[in-house]
Design an enzyme around this catalytic site. Structure first.
Site, PDB file in Angstrom:
ATOM      1  N   TYR A  22     -44.512  24.845 -16.002  1.00 26.87           N
ATOM      2  CA  TYR A  22     -45.968  24.223 -16.803  1.00 26.87           C
ATOM      3  C   TYR A  22     -46.455  24.739 -16.635  1.00 26.87           C
ATOM      4  O   TYR A  22     -47.119  25.146 -15.043  1.00 26.87           O
ATOM      5  CB  TYR A  22     -46.021  22.822 -17.141  1.00 26.87           C
ATOM      6  CG  TYR A  22     -44.242  22.129 -18.085  1.00 26.87           C
ATOM      7  CD1 TYR A  22     -43.915  22.572 -18.828  1.00 26.87           C
ATOM      8  CD2 TYR A  22     -43.048  21.109 -17.231  1.00 26.87           C
ATOM      9  CE1 TYR A  22     -42.761  21.929 -18.927  1.00 26.87           C
ATOM     10  CE2 TYR A  22     -42.126  21.044 -16.468  1.00 26.87           C
ATOM     11  CZ  TYR A  22     -41.594  21.279 -18.748  1.00 26.87           C
ATOM     12  OH  TYR A  22     -40.765  20.329 -19.245  1.00 26.87           O
ATOM     13  N   HIS A  42     -44.855  12.513 -24.885  1.00 25.90           N
ATOM     14  CA  HIS A  42     -44.728  13.228 -24.164  1.00 25.90           C
ATOM     15  C   HIS A  42     -43.662  12.498 -23.077  1.00 25.90           C
ATOM     16  O   HIS A  42     -43.529  13.563 -21.801  1.00 25.90           O
ATOM     17  CB  HIS A  42     -45.812  14.397 -23.404  1.00 25.90           C
ATOM     18  CG  HIS A  42     -46.151  15.204 -24.805  1.00 25.90           C
ATOM     19  ND1 HIS A  42     -47.302  14.503 -25.066  1.00 25.90           N
ATOM     20  CD2 HIS A  42     -45.361  16.639 -25.611  1.00 25.90           C
ATOM     21  CE1 HIS A  42     -48.010  15.555 -25.910  1.00 25.90           C
ATOM     22  NE2 HIS A  42     -47.150  16.699 -26.135  1.00 25.90           N
ATOM     23  N   ARG A  47     -51.377  26.850 -28.137  1.00 25.39           N
ATOM     24  CA  ARG A  47     -49.862  26.957 -26.808  1.00 25.39           C
ATOM     25  C   ARG A  47     -48.916  27.845 -27.315  1.00 25.39           C
ATOM     26  O   ARG A  47     -48.472  27.536 -28.720  1.00 25.39           O
ATOM     27  CB  ARG A  47     -49.804  26.345 -26.080  1.00 25.39           C
ATOM     28  CG  ARG A  47     -49.741  25.066 -26.436  1.00 25.39           C
ATOM     29  CD  ARG A  47     -49.786  23.880 -25.343  1.00 25.39           C
ATOM     30  NE  ARG A  47     -48.900  24.016 -24.589  1.00 25.39           N
ATOM     31  CZ  ARG A  47     -47.335  23.643 -24.384  1.00 25.39           C
ATOM     32  NH1 ARG A  47     -46.555  22.817 -24.947  1.00 25.39           N
ATOM     33  NH2 ARG A  47     -46.627  24.139 -23.015  1.00 25.39           N
ATOM     34  N   ASN A  98     -44.851  27.307 -26.489  1.00 27.19           N
ATOM     35  CA  ASN A  98     -43.662  26.459 -25.536  1.00 27.19           C
ATOM     36  C   ASN A  98     -42.809  26.848 -26.550  1.00 27.19           C
ATOM     37  O   ASN A  98     -42.448  28.175 -27.370  1.00 27.19           O
ATOM     38  CB  ASN A  98     -43.662  25.009 -26.108  1.00 27.19           C
ATOM     39  CG  ASN A  98     -43.048  24.439 -25.440  1.00 27.19           C
ATOM     40  OD1 ASN A  98     -42.212  24.632 -24.150  1.00 27.19           O
ATOM     41  ND2 ASN A  98     -43.100  22.596 -25.554  1.00 27.19           N
ATOM     42  N   GLU A 114     -41.891  28.094 -29.644  1.00 35.51           N
ATOM     43  CA  GLU A 114     -43.246  27.654 -30.837  1.00 35.51           C
ATOM     44  C   GLU A 114     -44.607  27.725 -30.518  1.00 35.51           C
ATOM     45  O   GLU A 114     -45.240  27.359 -29.440  1.00 35.51           O
ATOM     46  CB  GLU A 114     -42.989  26.219 -30.084  1.00 35.51           C
ATOM     47  CG  GLU A 114     -41.792  25.279 -30.749  1.00 35.51           C
ATOM     48  CD  GLU A 114     -41.624  23.804 -30.339  1.00 35.51           C
ATOM     49  OE1 GLU A 114     -41.168  23.525 -30.932  1.00 35.51           O
ATOM     50  OE2 GLU A 114     -42.692  23.213 -29.161  1.00 35.51           O
ATOM     51  N   TYR A 152     -33.214  19.595 -19.529  1.00 27.89           N
ATOM     52  CA  TYR A 152     -33.902  18.884 -20.200  1.00 27.89           C
ATOM     53  C   TYR A 152     -33.968  19.911 -21.558  1.00 27.89           C
ATOM     54  O   TYR A 152     -34.124  19.197 -22.688  1.00 27.89           O
ATOM     55  CB  TYR A 152     -35.509  18.718 -20.228  1.00 27.89           C
ATOM     56  CG  TYR A 152     -36.516  18.470 -21.767  1.00 27.89           C
ATOM     57  CD1 TYR A 152     -36.455  17.619 -21.569  1.00 27.89           C
ATOM     58  CD2 TYR A 152     -37.449  18.780 -21.473  1.00 27.89           C
ATOM     59  CE1 TYR A 152     -37.401  17.329 -23.308  1.00 27.89           C
ATOM     60  CE2 TYR A 152     -38.382  18.892 -22.250  1.00 27.89           C
ATOM     61  CZ  TYR A 152     -38.308  18.019 -22.939  1.00 27.89           C
ATOM     62  OH  TYR A 152     -39.586  17.610 -24.572  1.00 27.89           O
ATOM     63  N   LYS A 153     -33.705  21.248 -21.725  1.00 34.07           N
ATOM     64  CA  LYS A 153     -33.644  21.873 -22.823  1.00 34.07           C
ATOM     65  C   LYS A 153     -32.159  21.954 -23.669  1.00 34.07           C
ATOM     66  O   LYS A 153     -32.448  22.899 -24.670  1.00 34.07           O
ATOM     67  CB  LYS A 153     -34.859  22.929 -22.596  1.00 34.07           C
ATOM     68  CG  LYS A 153     -36.256  23.140 -22.498  1.00 34.07           C
ATOM     69  CD  LYS A 153     -36.834  24.807 -21.492  1.00 34.07           C
ATOM     70  CE  LYS A 153     -37.845  24.470 -21.300  1.00 34.07           C
ATOM     71  NZ  LYS A 153     -39.232  24.586 -22.555  1.00 34.07           N
TER      72      LYS A 153
END
Lengths: 197, 318, 347
Positions: C38, C194, C224, C226, C266, C317-318
């Protein structure tokens, strides 16, 4: 008090009077004699209304004895009655009021939603989790809230799916998120564990 | 830093002794964007060679795309901005401005709104009142000014909130009693004030005494960059060394050196111009409304638009 | 400019979605380095090179018509994918104005906007829509303004209200999300919303991003990238429908991984809204299969390295855990270990 990994999960600092307030409403939906004694021992200046949800059969409890002299004690035999009393109190309340909500999460977040409806800011409300640690769980599939959940897995009261209870919490719904645990491999359901006693 | 746009002064009106209203239109083709109630713009004023930028609230209808209005009170201790606008500005002149920015927005979840204007502080209150009137919100206005001739926007306010504008004329010894104004208000009420520092402080004190939480008390004060004693500056990364004269702000002096420094409101409010202090051989004079007490105490940060050093030399990470 | 739409492709059922070579080439590949972590990777959303996904404020591509049909199907099944709290009505009109003005300016052969005071006429040629309405009057549109315009613009949208030094996710049109629920999250503060993202909170990412965004100016949007991964070219990967798409994660084999596993990027844009002082958050998704990406070997090499070194918390998480190794093994054959330098370019 540790910081939760999921930042939406509420943290409950030790409940203290906010002495910058000039009126105080205390809504309690569980017994905690130590907390009651501590709060009542040094009440804040200004008016104090205590809305106390308790079974009338319980008789004298720490929340209705040794009240500070200025306190008005209102007893409610059920959570629904307590929320009605809270609504009445908020309706006539004025700026300067601080609201304290103490009880199981199910009760205090329903009360909190009511305060939100009056345009109350987050700096005017304090929450304390006392009594049962059971969680209200929102099923993301059928949108039913299952209340009083003690385990990490629970059958949804709306659609009967086995939900995994996440730490992700919505204040607007007053509930944690639940999603179907065996969505990827149907039938692959581990044993439930009690983690919210 | 901020994308600028060019405007033409299309109309100048003297509203009262020392108070002028300026109407601005886009220079050339195009129209203005809309803005939200409480917004301000920053004007670049051509005072000789050095940059001179002042923030002014937009007081007109936020949906008006052809004309923006500002009102300027001539400051006797002005370093030149308001004096230039009162003495040198003419209709037809062109100026650069930075687009609207809002550091004094309405809270749209509020259930009732109390607006208080002191003197020229009425300007952001006007656009807020227009917005509240448009969305049909529950609001009232309290407007205080020195003498009857200084209540220059009374009619406009009356039209927006008929029967809900309260006037306080100082020469008649009328004064806003903030304790009674803020007492007994229902939950969900928000309070907004723009006016002289003493008045804002008195209202905040009354609010705090009555137990109002910070989230419901809103104020705007733009600080004129305080002049002061000259001091020396070193810019570590740009490798420059110079003196900030008494009549320039630190930010203006940096800009005069041709160094691109961050800024937005130029009034100590927004926090954009924060720079890291590497060394300070003197006392940091923090005049901003942004840094916390802890940040001030650390001695590591300075808001260049309004703050200075007392004596000695200041080394910045820029 | 003209775009050859693929009106019949699908994002469910037979999954007939396919990228043309042009669409693959303009894919916003998100990895400038061999390791992913990140960062506050925010940059001005200024006009990018012609033909790139950064060329316009809101990117319209060959999948436009089909994506809008998929959104309509999702909304029909679940109207709760579009929500807006009552105080957001000005921000809804702001959003309608921003999107209509941008599309009409950037794609004049596809969209037209005529304004006569508050009387507006809107023409959407690809979807065959014409609407005359009064700006500010909800009754003159077939549905509320935010829903109306976001049924006609690719990507998911959230509008944030700014108050108490925070940004609140108070409106949303969410039909192609990376596994988050609008119904559950609407009304949350920036950090609550978030909340489930691992590691980033402790790195101070959201703290810094919030501070930056609170000062975002009108006319100066930022963006940005993602990313995540999705099995099959499916838009509706919501928690609500997890039982429908979750099982797909178990179907990845060495034989079908190139077809089934998609990198989902994204392109997130943030726009200050003028009359509400709110903020529009656009989440424009792009899907490319591993086969698509492998047509540009530099991307295949890079993705191989990123997946190999991805921290387990992020993989979890993904939702990549079940098929990450299969994807790594498949990508390995493209990776000769050559130094790729930095940058996201395909060659």
């Amino acid at each position: 008090m540790s910081t939760p990994a999921t930042k939406s999960q509420p943290v409950y600092p030790e409940l203290e009077w906010d002495r910058t307030g000039t009126h105080h409403i205390l809504f309690v939906a569980a017994e905690d004699a130590a907390l009651a004694r501590r709060l009542y021992a040094s009440p804040p200046a200004g008016t104090l209304t205590v809305i106390h949800v308790a079974d009338p059969a319980a008789g004298e409890t720490a929340w209705n004895k040794d009240l500070p002299p200025q306190a008005l004690h209102l007893a409610a035999p059920s959570l629904g009655d307590g929320l009605k009393l809270l609504n009445d109190a908020l309706y006539v309340a004025q700026m300067g009021t601080r609201i304290y909500l103490a009880g199981p999460e199910d009760a205090i977040w329903q009360a909190s939603q009511m305060a939100d409806g009056y345009g109350v800011g987050r700096d005017e409300v304090r929450h304390a989790q006392i009594g049962s640690k059971a969680r209200p769980v929102f099923c993301v599939h059928c949108r039913t809230i299952t209340r009083g959940v003690h385990t990490n897995l629970v059958a949804c009261s709306g659609c009967d799916r086995t939900l995994f209870v996440r730490d992700h919490f919505s204040r607007r719904l007053g509930a944690y998120m639940g999603f179907q645990i065996d969505a990827e491999v149907p039938g692959d359901v581990p044993a439930a564990e009690v983690i919210y006693p | 830093m901020s994308a600028s746009m060019q405007v033409e002064i299309t109309r100048i009106r003297d509203l009262a002794p020392g108070i002028r209203e300026f109407s601005l239109s886009p220079a050339g083709e195009g129209s203005f964007p809309v803005y939200s109630g409480g917004s301000h713009i920053v004007l670049s004023l051509p005072l000789g060679a050095r940059p001179h930028r002042n923030a002014y609230s937009l007081l007109g209808d936020p949906n008006e795309r052809h004309t923006w209005r500002i009102a300027v009170r001539k400051q006797e201790d002005s370093r030149g901005g308001s004096r230039w606008l009162h003495e040198q500005a003419r209709e037809g002149m062109k100026l650069d401005i930075a687009p609207p920015m809002n550091l004094f927005p309405l809270v749209r979840t509020g259930r009732r709104h109390i607006l208080v204007a002191g003197g020229i502080g009425v300007t952001p209150i006007l656009s807020q009142a227009r917005e509240l009137a448009r969305i049909g919100a529950d609001f009232e206005v309290h407007y205080a000014y020195r003498g009857p001739e200084f209540g220059v926007f009374s009619d406009e306010l009356e039209a927006l909130a008929p029967g809900r504008v309260h006037h306080y004329v100082q020469s008649r010894r009328e004064q806003i009693e903030f304790r009674s104004l803020l007492s007994g208000r229902p939950l969900g009420t928000h309070f907004y004030i723009c006016g002289p520092a003493g008045m804002v402080a008195a209202s905040m004190e009354a609010g705090h005494t009555l137990g109002w939480p910070e989230s419901h008390l809103h104020s705007e004060q733009f600080l004129a960059p305080a002049g002061g004693e000259a001091f020396d500056v070193k810019l570590a990364k740009s490798d420059k060394q110079f003196t900030v004269p008494s009549e320039l702000s630190l930010l203006e002096a940096i800009e005069q050196q041709g160094v691109d420094a961050p800024y937005l409101c130029r009034g100590g409010a927004c926090g954009q111009c924060e720079l890291e202090v590497l060394e300070a051989s003197g006392e940091l004079l923090h005049h901003d409304l942004y840094l916390s007490a802890a940040e001030r105490a650390s001695g590591r940060k300075i808001m260049t638009c309004v703050s200075r050093l007392k004596g000695g030399c200041l080394t910045l990470n820029l | 400019m003209s775009i050859a739409f693929k009106p019949d492709e699908t994002f469910r059922g037979d999954y007939s979605y396919r990228n043309s070579p042009v669409a693959i080439r303009r894919f916003p590949f998100p990895f400038p380095q061999d390791q992913y972590m990140y960062s506050v990777n925010i940059e001005p959303h200024t006009k990018g090179p012609a033909g790139s996904v950064f060329e316009n404020a809101f990117d319209i591509d060959e999948h436009y018509v089909a994506e809008m049909r998929d959104r309509a199907i999702t909304l029909e099944r679940d109207p709760g994918r579009c929500m807006s709290l009552p105080h957001m009505i000005d921000a809804e009109w702001d959003t309608l104005e921003l999107i209509m003005e941008s599309l009409a300016r950037d794609y004049p052969d596809l969209f037209q906007l005529h304004r006569d005071g508050a009387r507006w006429s809107w023409i959407n040629r690809p979807l065959g829509l014409e609407q005359t309405f009064t700006f500010g009057d909800v009754a003159t549109l077939p549905c509320p303004p935010f829903e109306y315009i976001t049924r006609q613009c690719q990507g998911d949208f959230v509008i944030m209200d700014q108050r108490d030094n925070d940004l609140w996710a108070d409106s949303g049109m969410i039909t192609s999300q990376a596994d988050w629920s609008l119904m559950f999250d609407v009304g949350m503060s920036f950090k609550e919303w978030h909340g489930p993202v691992p590691l980033a909170h402790d790195m101070g990412i959201f703290e810094r991003a919030l501070k930056y965004l609170l000062m975002l100016q009108q006319g100066r949007p930022v963006r940005r990238l993602n990313w995540t991964m999705t099995i099959n070219p499916r838009l509706d990967t919501s928690p609500e429908t997890y039982p429908e798409w979750g099982p797909d994660r178990t179907t990845v084999t060495p034989d079908n991984v190139g077809d089934k596993v998609h990198l989902r990027v994204e392109l997130q844009g943030l726009f200050r809204l003028p009359r509400s002082n709110g903020m529009l958050f656009s989440i424009r998704g792009y899907l490319a299969s591993l086969n698509d990406l492998a047509t540009h070997p530099r991307w295949a090499k890079r993705l191989h390295r990123v997946l190999t070194t991805l921290p387990n918390e992020l993989a979890e998480y993904k939702g990549l855990v079940r098929y990450r190794q299969t994807a790594i093994d498949w990508l390995a054959k493209f990776d000769d270990g050559a130094d790729l330098g930095t940058g996201t370019q395909p060659e």
